[in-house]
Motif scaffolding. Structure first.
Motif, PDB file in Angstrom:
ATOM      1  N   VAL A  46       0.848  -1.198   0.000  1.00  0.00           N
ATOM      2  CA  VAL A  46       0.000   0.000   0.000  1.00  0.00           C
ATOM      3  C   VAL A  46       0.887   1.252   0.000  1.00  0.00           C
ATOM      4  O   VAL A  46       0.680   2.180  -0.784  1.00  0.00           O
ATOM      5  CB  VAL A  46      -0.953  -0.004   1.217  1.00  0.00           C
ATOM      6  CG1 VAL A  46      -1.664   1.335   1.370  1.00  0.00           C
ATOM      7  CG2 VAL A  46      -1.976  -1.132   1.092  1.00  0.00           C
ATOM      8  N   ALA A  47       1.903   1.233   0.851  1.00  0.00           N
ATOM      9  CA  ALA A  47       2.808   2.401   0.967  1.00  0.00           C
ATOM     10  C   ALA A  47       3.545   2.650  -0.342  1.00  0.00           C
ATOM     11  O   ALA A  47       3.742   3.801  -0.747  1.00  0.00           O
ATOM     12  CB  ALA A  47       3.793   2.176   2.107  1.00  0.00           C
ATOM     13  N   GLU A  48       3.944   1.581  -1.011  1.00  0.00           N
ATOM     14  CA  GLU A  48       4.628   1.751  -2.296  1.00  0.00           C
ATOM     15  C   GLU A  48       3.709   2.429  -3.316  1.00  0.00           C
ATOM     16  O   GLU A  48       4.134   3.328  -4.040  1.00  0.00           O
ATOM     17  CB  GLU A  48       5.139   0.398  -2.815  1.00  0.00           C
ATOM     18  CG  GLU A  48       6.568   0.156  -2.342  1.00  0.00           C
ATOM     19  CD  GLU A  48       6.971  -1.313  -2.262  1.00  0.00           C
ATOM     20  OE1 GLU A  48       6.197  -2.187  -2.701  1.00  0.00           O
ATOM     21  OE2 GLU A  48       8.074  -1.562  -1.744  1.00  0.00           O
ATOM     22  N   ALA A  49       2.442   2.013  -3.332  1.00  0.00           N
ATOM     23  CA  ALA A  49       1.479   2.627  -4.253  1.00  0.00           C
ATOM     24  C   ALA A  49       1.223   4.094  -3.894  1.00  0.00           C
ATOM     25  O   ALA A  49       1.078   4.948  -4.775  1.00  0.00           O
ATOM     26  CB  ALA A  49       0.163   1.840  -4.239  1.00  0.00           C
ATOM     27  N   LYS A  51       3.373   6.055  -2.465  1.00  0.00           N
ATOM     28  CA  LYS A  51       4.579   6.778  -2.879  1.00  0.00           C
ATOM     29  C   LYS A  51       4.571   7.022  -4.388  1.00  0.00           C
ATOM     30  O   LYS A  51       4.851   8.130  -4.849  1.00  0.00           O
ATOM     31  CB  LYS A  51       5.812   5.976  -2.478  1.00  0.00           C
ATOM     32  CG  LYS A  51       7.100   6.719  -2.728  1.00  0.00           C
ATOM     33  CD  LYS A  51       8.303   5.933  -2.309  1.00  0.00           C
ATOM     34  CE  LYS A  51       9.554   6.770  -2.543  1.00  0.00           C
ATOM     35  NZ  LYS A  51      10.750   6.034  -2.141  1.00  0.00           N
ATOM     36  N   ASP A  52       4.213   5.991  -5.152  1.00  0.00           N
ATOM     37  CA  ASP A  52       4.175   6.121  -6.619  1.00  0.00           C
ATOM     38  C   ASP A  52       3.160   7.177  -7.061  1.00  0.00           C
ATOM     39  O   ASP A  52       3.292   7.751  -8.144  1.00  0.00           O
ATOM     40  CB  ASP A  52       3.813   4.778  -7.275  1.00  0.00           C
ATOM     41  CG  ASP A  52       4.951   3.767  -7.131  1.00  0.00           C
ATOM     42  OD1 ASP A  52       6.081   4.196  -6.813  1.00  0.00           O
ATOM     43  OD2 ASP A  52       4.702   2.562  -7.321  1.00  0.00           O
ATOM     44  N   SER A  53       2.143   7.404  -6.250  1.00  0.00           N
ATOM     45  CA  SER A  53       1.144   8.424  -6.593  1.00  0.00           C
ATOM     46  C   SER A  53       1.678   9.830  -6.397  1.00  0.00           C
ATOM     47  O   SER A  53       1.037  10.798  -6.793  1.00  0.00           O
ATOM     48  CB  SER A  53      -0.101   8.268  -5.716  1.00  0.00           C
ATOM     49  OG  SER A  53      -0.578   6.956  -5.789  1.00  0.00           O
ATOM     50  N   GLY A  54       2.815   9.944  -5.716  1.00  0.00           N
ATOM     51  CA  GLY A  54       3.427  11.259  -5.524  1.00  0.00           C
ATOM     52  C   GLY A  54       3.232  11.861  -4.141  1.00  0.00           C
ATOM     53  O   GLY A  54       3.612  13.014  -3.923  1.00  0.00           O
ATOM     54  N   ALA A  55       2.654  11.094  -3.212  1.00  0.00           N
ATOM     55  CA  ALA A  55       2.454  11.634  -1.857  1.00  0.00           C
ATOM     56  C   ALA A  55       3.792  11.756  -1.126  1.00  0.00           C
ATOM     57  O   ALA A  55       4.747  11.038  -1.439  1.00  0.00           O
ATOM     58  CB  ALA A  55       1.498  10.740  -1.074  1.00  0.00           C
ATOM     59  N   ASP A  56       3.853  12.663  -0.159  1.00  0.00           N
ATOM     60  CA  ASP A  56       5.092  12.923   0.570  1.00  0.00           C
ATOM     61  C   ASP A  56       5.204  12.087   1.841  1.00  0.00           C
ATOM     62  O   ASP A  56       6.302  11.833   2.322  1.00  0.00           O
ATOM     63  CB  ASP A  56       5.157  14.403   0.986  1.00  0.00           C
ATOM     64  CG  ASP A  56       5.050  15.319  -0.214  1.00  0.00           C
ATOM     65  OD1 ASP A  56       5.994  15.345  -1.013  1.00  0.00           O
ATOM     66  OD2 ASP A  56       3.997  15.976  -0.370  1.00  0.00           O
ATOM     67  N   GLU A 231      -7.374  10.109   2.631  1.00  0.00           N
ATOM     68  CA  GLU A 231      -7.501   8.664   2.790  1.00  0.00           C
ATOM     69  C   GLU A 231      -7.510   8.015   1.406  1.00  0.00           C
ATOM     70  O   GLU A 231      -8.405   8.268   0.590  1.00  0.00           O
ATOM     71  CB  GLU A 231      -8.744   8.318   3.615  1.00  0.00           C
ATOM     72  CG  GLU A 231      -8.439   8.589   5.078  1.00  0.00           C
ATOM     73  CD  GLU A 231      -9.450   8.070   6.077  1.00  0.00           C
ATOM     74  OE1 GLU A 231      -9.058   7.893   7.245  1.00  0.00           O
ATOM     75  OE2 GLU A 231     -10.616   7.863   5.719  1.00  0.00           O
ATOM     76  N   ALA A 232      -6.485   7.183   1.151  1.00  0.00           N
ATOM     77  CA  ALA A 232      -6.319   6.561  -0.166  1.00  0.00           C
ATOM     78  C   ALA A 232      -5.630   5.210  -0.011  1.00  0.00           C
ATOM     79  O   ALA A 232      -4.836   5.016   0.910  1.00  0.00           O
ATOM     80  CB  ALA A 232      -5.476   7.466  -1.065  1.00  0.00           C
ATOM     81  N   MET A 233      -5.936   4.316  -0.917  1.00  0.00           N
ATOM     82  CA  MET A 233      -5.263   3.009  -0.975  1.00  0.00           C
ATOM     83  C   MET A 233      -5.517   2.408  -2.357  1.00  0.00           C
ATOM     84  O   MET A 233      -6.404   2.875  -3.079  1.00  0.00           O
ATOM     85  CB  MET A 233      -5.760   2.093   0.147  1.00  0.00           C
ATOM     86  CG  MET A 233      -7.263   1.886   0.200  1.00  0.00           C
ATOM     87  SD  MET A 233      -7.814   1.104   1.731  1.00  0.00           S
ATOM     88  CE  MET A 233      -7.422  -0.603   1.371  1.00  0.00           C
ATOM     89  N   PRO A 234      -4.738   1.399  -2.753  1.00  0.00           N
ATOM     90  CA  PRO A 234      -4.906   0.868  -4.114  1.00  0.00           C
ATOM     91  C   PRO A 234      -6.321   0.341  -4.367  1.00  0.00           C
ATOM     92  O   PRO A 234      -6.893   0.578  -5.429  1.00  0.00           O
ATOM     93  CB  PRO A 234      -3.869  -0.262  -4.187  1.00  0.00           C
ATOM     94  CG  PRO A 234      -2.854   0.083  -3.161  1.00  0.00           C
ATOM     95  CD  PRO A 234      -3.591   0.788  -2.066  1.00  0.00           C
ATOM     96  N   ASP A 235      -6.883  -0.368  -3.406  1.00  0.00           N
ATOM     97  CA  ASP A 235      -8.215  -0.934  -3.587  1.00  0.00           C
ATOM     98  C   ASP A 235      -9.118  -0.569  -2.407  1.00  0.00           C
ATOM     99  O   ASP A 235      -9.196  -1.293  -1.416  1.00  0.00           O
ATOM    100  CB  ASP A 235      -8.109  -2.464  -3.708  1.00  0.00           C
ATOM    101  CG  ASP A 235      -9.473  -3.090  -3.946  1.00  0.00           C
ATOM    102  OD1 ASP A 235     -10.461  -2.341  -4.094  1.00  0.00           O
ATOM    103  OD2 ASP A 235      -9.545  -4.332  -3.967  1.00  0.00           O
ATOM    104  N   PRO A 236      -9.824   0.577  -2.516  1.00  0.00           N
ATOM    105  CA  PRO A 236     -10.652   1.038  -1.394  1.00  0.00           C
ATOM    106  C   PRO A 236     -11.744   0.043  -0.988  1.00  0.00           C
ATOM    107  O   PRO A 236     -12.258   0.115   0.127  1.00  0.00           O
ATOM    108  CB  PRO A 236     -11.263   2.341  -1.915  1.00  0.00           C
ATOM    109  CG  PRO A 236     -10.325   2.804  -2.983  1.00  0.00           C
ATOM    110  CD  PRO A 236      -9.789   1.558  -3.610  1.00  0.00           C
ATOM    111  N   ASN A 248      -8.908   5.748  -4.632  1.00  0.00           N
ATOM    112  CA  ASN A 248      -7.857   4.803  -5.017  1.00  0.00           C
ATOM    113  C   ASN A 248      -6.584   5.572  -5.381  1.00  0.00           C
ATOM    114  O   ASN A 248      -6.594   6.803  -5.482  1.00  0.00           O
ATOM    115  CB  ASN A 248      -8.336   3.843  -6.123  1.00  0.00           C
ATOM    116  CG  ASN A 248      -8.619   4.548  -7.433  1.00  0.00           C
ATOM    117  OD1 ASN A 248      -7.890   5.467  -7.816  1.00  0.00           O
ATOM    118  ND2 ASN A 248      -9.676   4.129  -8.119  1.00  0.00           N
ATOM    119  N   THR A 249      -5.494   4.834  -5.575  1.00  0.00           N
ATOM    120  CA  THR A 249      -4.213   5.516  -5.747  1.00  0.00           C
ATOM    121  C   THR A 249      -4.103   6.209  -7.112  1.00  0.00           C
ATOM    122  O   THR A 249      -3.346   7.171  -7.250  1.00  0.00           O
ATOM    123  CB  THR A 249      -3.027   4.558  -5.487  1.00  0.00           C
ATOM    124  OG1 THR A 249      -3.354   3.258  -5.975  1.00  0.00           O
ATOM    125  CG2 THR A 249      -2.731   4.458  -4.014  1.00  0.00           C
ATOM    126  N   ALA A 250      -4.879   5.755  -8.115  1.00  0.00           N
ATOM    127  CA  ALA A 250      -4.897   6.476  -9.398  1.00  0.00           C
ATOM    128  C   ALA A 250      -5.556   7.844  -9.193  1.00  0.00           C
ATOM    129  O   ALA A 250      -5.093   8.870  -9.715  1.00  0.00           O
ATOM    130  CB  ALA A 250      -5.649   5.664 -10.449  1.00  0.00           C
TER     131      ALA A 250
END
Ligand code: PEP
Ligand code: MN
Length: 269
Positions: A46-49, A51-56, A231-236, A248-250
């Protein structure tokens, strides 16, 4: 009101809260994002996704304040350890909530920023304990707290000289039923006038509706907020709590891209 340490009268220049190489309250808009609870799937993935979305920063709760005592309460220290692992693997600093003054020492070992939830904004024994915390504190506005009450709550943390405090608007209770809370955007310029502390906005808890997170997040930046808590995650669909407001992360990536445009207009990064 007397001259509070958190007030602009006490200190003219903006306080910048530093976490590693991230500055909160500076020119750059900061995004903190993650699932409501750390137990929503494999937190490292989840954290990797995130990060890939650009969050700090990665934000997730291990101790959850739930309206019902029968709802999932969080996984406690196990969750803190999982967060620490996610931080190690991704390099993202971590923010997590403390609910009890007796847990401050434990939580500050694992986190980069300690969050105080809305329901604890006036937990004065917790605030007094946090005045001596080694980590920055993010203080969320109470469900029906006035600006004065929010600033006085922050003063409990600031009274011994601690300055690394971030305020967070997360919506207040009103008669509206189409959203979970009502996002009080005008508190941003009011706080900017009255305090030197950074202010971020949480459009997820403020609206409770995932489709409203993007527009209200952008509106918050346009109104002068220093960052967003999302609040975000790959699959809410897998969210244990706060599913209706989890993007979602997109969508998070899109939000961060749009934020950049608004930030530029505002003379920020
Ligand atoms: C949270 O941030 O997950 C949370 C419980 O928010 P609040 O305290 O604003 O309700
Ligand atoms: Mn939540």
């Amino acid at each position: 009101m007397e001259k509070l340490k958190v007030s602009r009268d006490f200190k003219k220049e903006n306080t910048i809260v530093k976490v590693n190489d991230i500055s909160i309250g500076g020119k750059k808009i900061v995004t903190m994002a993650g699932p409501c609870t750390v137990d929503a799937g494999n937190i490292v993935e989840v954290a990797e996704a995130i990060k890939d979305s650009g969050a700090d920063m990665l934000r997730a709760g291990a101790f959850k304040p739930r309206s019902s005592p029968y709802s999932f309460q969080g996984s406690g220290e196990k969750g803190l350890k999982a967060l620490a692992e996610a931080r190690e693997k991704t390099g993202l600093p971590v923010i997590t909530e403390v609910m009890d003054s007796r847990a401050v020492k434990l939580i500050e070992q694992y986190t980069d920023i300690i969050q105080v939830g809305a329901r604890n904004m006036q937990n004065f024994s917790l605030l007094k304990e946090l005045a001596n915390a080694k980590k920055p504190v993010l203080l969320k506005r109470g469900l029906s707290a006035t600006v004065d009450e929010l600033l006085l709550a922050a003063e409990y943390i600031a009274m011994n000289g601690k300055q690394d405090i971030i305020l967070c608007e997360r919506g207040i209770r009103t008669f509206n039923t189409y959203t979970r809370n009502t996002l009080d955007l005008s508190i941003i310029p009011e706080l900017k006038k009255r305090t030197h502390l950074p202010i971020i906005v949480d459009p997820s808890h403020a609206t409770g509706v995932k489709d409203f997170v993007l527009p209200m997040g952008l509106a918050a930046i346009a109104a002068g907020a220093d960052g967003l808590l999302i609040e975000a995650m790959p699959d809410p669909e897998k969210a244990i709590s706060d599913k209706a407001q989890t993007i979602n992360t997109a969508e998070l990536k899109k939000l961060i891209e749009e934020t950049r445009k608004v930030a530029k207009v505002m003379g920020r990064e």
